[in-house]
Design a protein around this motif. Structure first.
Motif, PDB file in Angstrom:
ATOM      1  N   GLU A 101      -5.205 -14.724  12.023  1.00  0.00           N
ATOM      2  CA  GLU A 101      -5.498 -13.362  11.828  1.00  0.00           C
ATOM      3  C   GLU A 101      -5.862 -12.948  10.367  1.00  0.00           C
ATOM      4  O   GLU A 101      -6.867 -11.973  10.218  1.00  0.00           O
ATOM      5  N   THR A 102      -4.985 -13.639   9.385  1.00  0.00           N
ATOM      6  CA  THR A 102      -5.514 -13.161   8.214  1.00  0.00           C
ATOM      7  C   THR A 102      -7.024 -13.552   7.877  1.00  0.00           C
ATOM      8  O   THR A 102      -7.625 -13.005   7.015  1.00  0.00           O
ATOM      9  N   GLU A 103      -7.407 -14.617   8.550  1.00  0.00           N
ATOM     10  CA  GLU A 103      -8.790 -15.183   8.138  1.00  0.00           C
ATOM     11  C   GLU A 103      -9.934 -14.114   8.783  1.00  0.00           C
ATOM     12  O   GLU A 103     -10.866 -14.114   8.274  1.00  0.00           O
ATOM     13  N   SER A 104      -9.473 -13.244   9.783  1.00  0.00           N
ATOM     14  CA  SER A 104     -10.320 -12.096  10.156  1.00  0.00           C
ATOM     15  C   SER A 104     -10.030 -10.752   9.507  1.00  0.00           C
ATOM     16  O   SER A 104     -10.999  -9.990   9.389  1.00  0.00           O
ATOM     17  N   VAL A 105      -8.560 -10.335   9.133  1.00  0.00           N
ATOM     18  CA  VAL A 105      -8.289  -9.420   8.250  1.00  0.00           C
ATOM     19  C   VAL A 105      -8.913  -9.254   7.119  1.00  0.00           C
ATOM     20  O   VAL A 105      -9.445  -8.137   6.606  1.00  0.00           O
ATOM     21  N   LEU A 106      -8.577 -10.267   6.266  1.00  0.00           N
ATOM     22  CA  LEU A 106      -8.938  -9.895   4.775  1.00  0.00           C
ATOM     23  C   LEU A 106     -10.335  -9.788   4.481  1.00  0.00           C
ATOM     24  O   LEU A 106     -10.755  -9.110   3.567  1.00  0.00           O
ATOM     25  N   PRO A 107     -11.097 -10.710   5.104  1.00  0.00           N
ATOM     26  CA  PRO A 107     -12.560 -10.576   4.701  1.00  0.00           C
ATOM     27  C   PRO A 107     -13.319  -8.900   5.079  1.00  0.00           C
ATOM     28  O   PRO A 107     -14.159  -8.655   4.430  1.00  0.00           O
ATOM     29  N   ARG A 108     -12.416  -8.069   5.891  1.00  0.00           N
ATOM     30  CA  ARG A 108     -12.846  -6.789   6.353  1.00  0.00           C
ATOM     31  C   ARG A 108     -12.522  -6.051   5.046  1.00  0.00           C
ATOM     32  O   ARG A 108     -12.783  -4.752   4.870  1.00  0.00           O
ATOM     33  N   ILE A 109     -11.453  -6.297   4.163  1.00  0.00           N
ATOM     34  CA  ILE A 109     -10.814  -5.275   3.174  1.00  0.00           C
ATOM     35  C   ILE A 109     -12.042  -5.454   1.966  1.00  0.00           C
ATOM     36  O   ILE A 109     -12.278  -6.492   1.495  1.00  0.00           O
ATOM     37  N   GLU A 110     -12.662  -4.417   1.795  1.00  0.00           N
ATOM     38  CA  GLU A 110     -13.736  -4.397   0.925  1.00  0.00           C
ATOM     39  C   GLU A 110     -13.235  -4.113  -0.572  1.00  0.00           C
ATOM     40  O   GLU A 110     -13.747  -4.587  -1.752  1.00  0.00           O
ATOM     41  N   SER A 111     -11.988  -3.518  -0.760  1.00  0.00           N
ATOM     42  CA  SER A 111     -11.624  -3.221  -2.138  1.00  0.00           C
ATOM     43  C   SER A 111     -10.561  -4.180  -2.730  1.00  0.00           C
ATOM     44  O   SER A 111     -10.382  -5.265  -1.946  1.00  0.00           O
ATOM     45  N   ASP A 112     -10.245  -4.172  -3.749  1.00  0.00           N
ATOM     46  CA  ASP A 112      -9.306  -5.183  -4.631  1.00  0.00           C
ATOM     47  C   ASP A 112      -7.908  -5.480  -4.019  1.00  0.00           C
ATOM     48  O   ASP A 112      -7.056  -4.496  -4.260  1.00  0.00           O
ATOM     49  N   GLY A 168      -8.121 -18.922  17.633  1.00  0.00           N
ATOM     50  CA  GLY A 168      -9.213 -17.912  16.845  1.00  0.00           C
ATOM     51  C   GLY A 168      -8.489 -16.492  16.854  1.00  0.00           C
ATOM     52  O   GLY A 168      -7.166 -16.234  17.387  1.00  0.00           O
ATOM     53  N   SER A 169      -9.518 -15.462  16.281  1.00  0.00           N
ATOM     54  CA  SER A 169      -8.824 -14.161  16.249  1.00  0.00           C
ATOM     55  C   SER A 169     -10.033 -13.437  15.986  1.00  0.00           C
ATOM     56  O   SER A 169     -11.185 -13.960  15.592  1.00  0.00           O
ATOM     57  N   VAL A 170      -9.840 -11.992  16.361  1.00  0.00           N
ATOM     58  CA  VAL A 170     -10.946 -10.965  15.994  1.00  0.00           C
ATOM     59  C   VAL A 170     -10.159  -9.604  15.225  1.00  0.00           C
ATOM     60  O   VAL A 170      -9.038  -9.603  15.630  1.00  0.00           O
ATOM     61  N   SER A 171     -11.013  -9.166  14.643  1.00  0.00           N
ATOM     62  CA  SER A 171     -10.537  -7.783  13.861  1.00  0.00           C
ATOM     63  C   SER A 171     -11.735  -6.872  13.650  1.00  0.00           C
ATOM     64  O   SER A 171     -13.038  -7.319  13.252  1.00  0.00           O
ATOM     65  N   PRO A 172     -11.912  -5.580  14.029  1.00  0.00           N
ATOM     66  CA  PRO A 172     -10.801  -4.864  14.687  1.00  0.00           C
ATOM     67  C   PRO A 172     -10.681  -5.350  16.122  1.00  0.00           C
ATOM     68  O   PRO A 172     -11.483  -5.994  16.573  1.00  0.00           O
ATOM     69  N   GLY A 208       8.522  -1.047   0.224  1.00  0.00           N
ATOM     70  CA  GLY A 208       9.923  -0.702   0.715  1.00  0.00           C
ATOM     71  C   GLY A 208      10.367   1.038   0.930  1.00  0.00           C
ATOM     72  O   GLY A 208      11.182   1.125   1.340  1.00  0.00           O
ATOM     73  N   GLU A 209       9.222   1.686   0.155  1.00  0.00           N
ATOM     74  CA  GLU A 209       9.413   3.015   0.395  1.00  0.00           C
ATOM     75  C   GLU A 209       7.946   3.512   1.345  1.00  0.00           C
ATOM     76  O   GLU A 209       8.346   4.231   2.134  1.00  0.00           O
ATOM     77  N   SER A 210       6.927   3.107   0.710  1.00  0.00           N
ATOM     78  CA  SER A 210       5.662   3.958   1.420  1.00  0.00           C
ATOM     79  C   SER A 210       5.204   2.438   2.165  1.00  0.00           C
ATOM     80  O   SER A 210       5.554   1.262   1.855  1.00  0.00           O
ATOM     81  N   TYR A 211       3.814   2.743   2.758  1.00  0.00           N
ATOM     82  CA  TYR A 211       3.308   1.352   3.377  1.00  0.00           C
ATOM     83  C   TYR A 211       2.141   1.792   3.556  1.00  0.00           C
ATOM     84  O   TYR A 211       1.417   2.783   3.602  1.00  0.00           O
ATOM     85  N   LYS A 212       1.044   0.658   3.683  1.00  0.00           N
ATOM     86  CA  LYS A 212      -0.391   0.718   4.106  1.00  0.00           C
ATOM     87  C   LYS A 212      -0.624   0.076   5.359  1.00  0.00           C
ATOM     88  O   LYS A 212      -0.109  -1.043   5.607  1.00  0.00           O
ATOM     89  N   VAL A 213      -1.299   0.572   6.234  1.00  0.00           N
ATOM     90  CA  VAL A 213      -1.575  -0.213   7.498  1.00  0.00           C
ATOM     91  C   VAL A 213      -2.943  -0.994   7.180  1.00  0.00           C
ATOM     92  O   VAL A 213      -3.796  -0.303   6.948  1.00  0.00           O
ATOM     93  N   LEU A 214      -2.691  -2.287   7.495  1.00  0.00           N
ATOM     94  CA  LEU A 214      -3.868  -2.900   7.473  1.00  0.00           C
ATOM     95  C   LEU A 214      -4.721  -3.030   8.653  1.00  0.00           C
ATOM     96  O   LEU A 214      -4.127  -2.782   9.795  1.00  0.00           O
ATOM     97  N   PRO A 215      -5.949  -3.677   8.688  1.00  0.00           N
ATOM     98  CA  PRO A 215      -6.700  -3.735  10.145  1.00  0.00           C
ATOM     99  C   PRO A 215      -5.959  -4.534  11.111  1.00  0.00           C
ATOM    100  O   PRO A 215      -5.193  -5.225  10.580  1.00  0.00           O
ATOM    101  N   SER A 216      -6.169  -4.241  12.241  1.00  0.00           N
ATOM    102  CA  SER A 216      -5.559  -4.536  13.428  1.00  0.00           C
ATOM    103  C   SER A 216      -6.393  -5.910  13.726  1.00  0.00           C
ATOM    104  O   SER A 216      -7.405  -6.214  13.522  1.00  0.00           O
ATOM    105  N   ALA A 217      -5.646  -6.824  14.354  1.00  0.00           N
ATOM    106  CA  ALA A 217      -6.347  -8.174  14.864  1.00  0.00           C
ATOM    107  C   ALA A 217      -5.725  -8.544  16.429  1.00  0.00           C
ATOM    108  O   ALA A 217      -4.576  -8.166  16.635  1.00  0.00           O
ATOM    109  N   VAL A 273     -11.976  -0.321   4.233  1.00  0.00           N
ATOM    110  CA  VAL A 273     -12.346  -1.568   4.957  1.00  0.00           C
ATOM    111  C   VAL A 273     -13.522  -1.453   5.607  1.00  0.00           C
ATOM    112  O   VAL A 273     -14.157  -0.310   5.774  1.00  0.00           O
ATOM    113  N   SER A 274     -14.115  -2.431   5.664  1.00  0.00           N
ATOM    114  CA  SER A 274     -15.471  -2.641   6.321  1.00  0.00           C
ATOM    115  C   SER A 274     -15.448  -2.169   7.847  1.00  0.00           C
ATOM    116  O   SER A 274     -14.790  -2.594   8.583  1.00  0.00           O
TER     117      SER A 274
END
Length: 424
Positions: free
Chosen positions: A298-309, A235-239, A207-216, A329-330
């Motif tokens: 898209e979530t199935e392509s985006v989340l596996p690329r996030i390496e951190s917690d 189906g989907s691809v990222s990035p 609501g104040e700041s934001y993080k941009v996650l990988p595109s898909a 991000v990987s």
């Protein structure tokens, strides 16, 4: 920390997969989940709109964070319900309150929001039963093709692209006068058709700041070469290769910042994901739609690329200190191929036995429309499984995901073999 995921599709499976890896996690629950989510946590037999049941379960199991997967409970006010009760308001909900959920729940609301905050989008006007004749006359002044959108939630089916004036008039009448999409099309947005390449950008905000996650980029049509009926996503691809740094900088400046600032200006509290459906028109981004949750597939392509917690980011949203959190991000590419029931998106049968999932070694298999019965995994939906491969380049990822989709068997299985090939 005990976490509850609300939902039962491929998107929720991807959340369960990712959240289950967190060292902060004590117990993970998925309501209602599917035949695959049980490997990451405990499935709970609750409907996504059973707010009382979800609240009772969360209290009984010391849940401190709830991730809401689908749009329906958000639009119906699950976040507001938790805030309204003294005994559960301490439980953090990842997903906006009802007012913010109108960004997806009402196309007219979201178009007005974009217009008010100078966010680039297609020209439009909205019509209902009281000015249907005016709407028909308006169509005569517009260039073709033209887009008609049901204002409310229509299970992904409420958007029509009309190639002729005759079709556009007939569909407008059917939507408004004949309630083609029920109450969802009592108001219809008539929108200019934008020609370009579609992609999705995902934002997480406290609501104040934001993080941009990988595109898909996802693929909606049932048929090879992007032909045939629209689906929930094949189906989907990222990035996305064409979404380079320069393009994404435009997206952030022209769309993401004004969206988050606009919500603040309008006093709309927002804690959760914003899915921004974009059209790249000659190198400039335009918003096609907002969703108030992550996309599927898209979530199935985006989340596996996030390496951190991921839980660290979700906690940042809950506590309002997302600005202090970081994530990695990987550089690899993820490709997702969706396996669907024969006949989908039309009529299809359920209860077909699924075999050979265990022989997929190089990809992640996310369950969507599945159920377990007598130790057997059966189909229980149109979109059954999503197979995601993470590889060094797009071609390798597509090759792996497609090969692994072919290794799984169930009667009537269908999947597209050309996902992502327009980008190579």
């Amino acid at each position: 920390m005990n976490i509850l995921i609300v939902g039962s599709g491929g998107r929720e499976s991807a959340f369960a997969y990712k959240i289950s890896q967190s060292p902060r996690l004590s117990s993970l629950y998925i309501a209602p989940g599917n035949a695959g989510t049980g490997q990451y946590g405990t499935n709970v037999n609750l409907k996504v709109t059973d707010f009382e049941g979800i609240a009772a379960f969360a209290l009984a199991n010391d849940v401190s964070l709830i991730v809401v997967g689908p749009e329906e409970p958000l639009v119906k006010g699950i976040h507001d319900y938790f805030l309204s009760r003294e005994d559960i308001r301490h439980i953090a909900i990842i997903g906006p309150q009802q007012q913010g959920a109108q960004l997806e729940g009402s196309k007219d609301f979201s178009k007005e929001f974009m217009q008010r905050h100078d966010i680039p989008t297609a020209a439009y006007r909205s019509f209902d039963r009281s000015n249907l004749e005016e709407g028909l006359a308006y169509l005569e002044t517009q260039s073709l093709p033209i887009v008609l959108k049901a204002d409310g939630l229509a299970a992904g089916k409420g958007v029509l692209i009309c190639e002729t004036l005759k079709d556009a008039k007939a569909e407008l009448k059917a939507m408004i006068a004949d309630a083609k999409f029920g109450a969802a099309s009592s108001v219809v947005v008539i929108e200019e058709f934008l020609k370009g390449i579609e992609l999705s950008v995902f934002v997480l905000t406290d609501g104040e700041s934001y993080k941009v996650l990988p595109s898909a980029k996802d693929y909606k049509r049932i048929g090879e070469g992007d032909t045939g009926l629209n689906t929930g996503g094949m189906g989907s691809v990222s990035p996305v290769p064409f979404a380079d740094e320069a393009f994404l900088a435009k997206v952030e400046e022209r769309i993401i910042k004004p969206t988050v600032e606009g919500l603040k200006t309008d006093n709309i509290p927002y804690k959760g994901f914003i899915f921004i459906g974009l059209m790249n028109v000659g190198g400039d981004p335009y918003v096609i739609e907002y969703n108030v949750r992550m996309g599927d597939p898209e979530t199935e392509s985006v989340l596996p690329r996030i390496e951190s917690d991921l839980v660290d980011l979700l906690e940042g949203v809950a506590k309002g200190d997302l600005a202090n959190r970081s994530y990695t991000v990987s550089p690899k590419t993820a490709a997702t191929v969706v396996l669907v029931s024969g006949g989908y998106p039309g009529d299809y049968g359920n209860g077909k036995a699924i075999s050979n999932i265990e022989n997929v070694k190089e990809s992640i298999v996310f369950h969507a429309g599945t159920k377990e019965q007598n130790g057997e995994v059966l189909t229980a939906g149109g979109r059954v499984l999503a197979v995601t491969a993470l590889e060094d380049d797009l071609f390798s990822a597509l090759q792996q995901a497609t090969a692994d989709a072919g290794r799984i068997f169930f009667q009537g299985k269908y999947f597209r073999t050309d996902i992502g090939f327009d980008l190579i």
